[in-house]
Design an enzyme around this catalytic site. Structure first.
Site: not given
Ligand code: PEP
Ligand code: MG
Length: 475
Positions: A158, A445
């Site tokens: 993150h 995404c």
């Molecule tokens: C993912 O897992 O690719 C996503 C877009 O969500 P996050 O990175 O917030 O877990």
């Protein structure tokens, strides 16, 4: 992109300092809130409440009557909370939670905790850390940074996502041993600086280009840089770093702003993805042996409906009020695309649909409901899930970790954590096919969408949209 600068070693204790007086704590909380108020109307409202002379007077009165600073704070809080709770108006009654939140910040600041205050860093420095947690990011002044060098973590942890969204180059898995404050260090981030060219290639092949966002500022700057909508609005910022849960009204205020900023373009609002490495101070989670295989995303939301329902209500309220203002934005379907994280069974979608219809039987006029494809179960059962969804978006950050059984934040298994690995490619193919067989759109995404080496592959796989971690303004 390679950048260099003087090292600034991250010490979590840098955010701690000595016990403060009420006046010092007040000034600190005021300056934190003023910063946060720029991108978040909830904090703007908190700032107004903090500035109300009633609050200061109540604390001063307690101090003058001989109470200890901590008792004076509690007495003032209880008095003001009781006043709000006695009001015969649902909206104003709900403000009691805001009062508690503000006093929680004041108490933390008086105890010498940061209360969200940022650690001072020299401009242009390279932040060097063993590990950065999601909660640390609230303490980092990204504007001051030239780059980040981090030992633990992977390119989809993150902190990387947040750093890229702020335009700060970051290198993870770096050897930081022996680096001292002030040493000149280099950051090598292959993903930084290539996003407009990915966007042009995708558009030339007929794909929509969206932007990822984790607050209102990122929505505005992404749209200003040419995004055709928001491909994932991560809403965790509303839940983290505070002492009480957000109310329906707070959700509604933020989502309304976001929908208005999008002006009829899609806003893909991801419902809370709490659990895993993100937990809530006001709802301590039971420790789990395997948090990433435990209560996170929709699993957490269905268990804690007292936190989830205000978010759904806020989303419906925001869409309802924007629809009244701009019915034309809803003519070809709602621009509000609600997306559920960590789905592994069709039943989970049906449960969310049931919750939504209990709140508004006609919710379909206000939002589209889609899911994140980020578990192997969702891929393998994609045709059944597509039958219950209005759209798919692939979260390759999690999908890669679950398919390869390699923790996305663990550099030791980084050699396995590879979104280009054949099993992940196969999962992407199956997902696109299932979506298109069911005639629903499918986007991506995860951070893979922002990797220039992936653009050709994703176009060839037939994705309908890419959502990029950030878009730089076109020069
Ligand atoms: C993912 O897992 O690719 C996503 C877009 O969500 P996050 O990175 O917030 O877990
Ligand atoms: Mg995810």
């Amino acid at each position: 992109m390679i950048v260099s600068g003087p090292a600034f070693i991250w010490r979590r204790s840098a955010s701690q300092s000595a016990v403060r007086s009420f006046d010092e704590a007040f000034a600190l909380v005021r300056s934190d809130l003023s910063l946060q108020a720029e991108s978040n109307p909830v904090f703007a409202a908190h700032l107004e409440m903090l500035d109300d002379p009633m609050l200061r007077d109540a604390v001063q009165e307690g101090l003058q009557s001989g109470l200890s600073p901590s008792d004076a704070l509690d007495a003032a809080r209880d008095g003001i909370v009781a006043m709000f709770e006695g009001i015969d108006d649902e909206y104003l009654r709900a403000r009691a939670d805001d009062v508690r939140d503000i006093f929680g910040r004041l108490r933390a600041a008086m105890a010498g905790e940061s209360s969200g205050g940022q650690v001072q860093m020299p401009g242009g420095c390279i932040l060097v850390a063993e590990e950065l947690l999601p909660s640390d990011t609230a303490l980092i002044d990204f504007k001051a940074l030239g780059g980040i060098l981090c030992h633990k973590g992977s390119s989809t942890s993150h902190v990387c996502i947040i750093a890229r969204a702020k335009g700060v180059p970051i290198q993870v898995g770096a050897d930081i041993s022996g680096i001292k404050d002030g040493d000149t260090v280099q950051v090598d981030d292959p993903l930084s600086g290539s996003l407009q060219s990915i966007a042009s290639r995708a558009r030339a092949s007929g794909l929509k280009v969206y932007v990822n966002a984790a607050n209102l500022d990122e929505i505005r700057s992404g749209l200003a840089a040419g995004a055709e909508g928001v491909g994932i609005f991560r809403t965790e910022f509303l839940f983290l770093n505070r002492s009480s849960m957000p109310s329906r009204e707070e959700h509604a205020a933020i989502y309304r702003e976001a929908l208005l900023a999008c002006a009829g373009s899609p806003l893909t609002l991801r419902t809370m993805d709490i659990g895993g490495d993100k937990d809530l101070p006001y709802l301590p989670l039971t420790a789990e042996d395997n948090p990433f295989l435990g209560l996170r995303g929709i699993r957490f939301s269905m268990l804690h409906q007292d936190v989830f329902i205000p978010q759904l209500q806020g989303a419906l309220d925001a869409a309802g009020s924007v629809r009244e203002l701009h019915p034309e934005w809803f003519e070809e379907g709602s621009p509000l695309h609600l997306i559920i994280p960590m789905v592994s069974k069709a039943e989970e979608i049906l449960q969310v649909r049931a919750l939504l219809s209990s709140l508004d039987p006609d919710y379909g006029r206000l939002l589209e409901l889609g899911i994140m494809i980020e578990t192997p179960a969702a891929v393998l059962d994609a045709p059944a899930l597509a039958a219950e969804s209005d759209f798919f978006s692939v979260g390759t950050n999690d999908l890669t970790q679950y398919i390869m059984a390699a923790d996305r934040g663990n550099a030791s298994v980084g050699y396995l954590y590879d979104s280009f690995a054949p099993p992940v490619r196969r999962a992407l193919e199956l997902t696109v096919r299932a979506a298109h067989d069911a005639t629903i759109p499918v986007g991506i995404c995860g951070e893979m969408a922002s990797d220039p080496r992936a653009t050709g592959i994703l176009i060839d796989l037939g994705f309908d949209s890419l959502s990029l971690s950030r878009l730089e303004p076109i020069q």
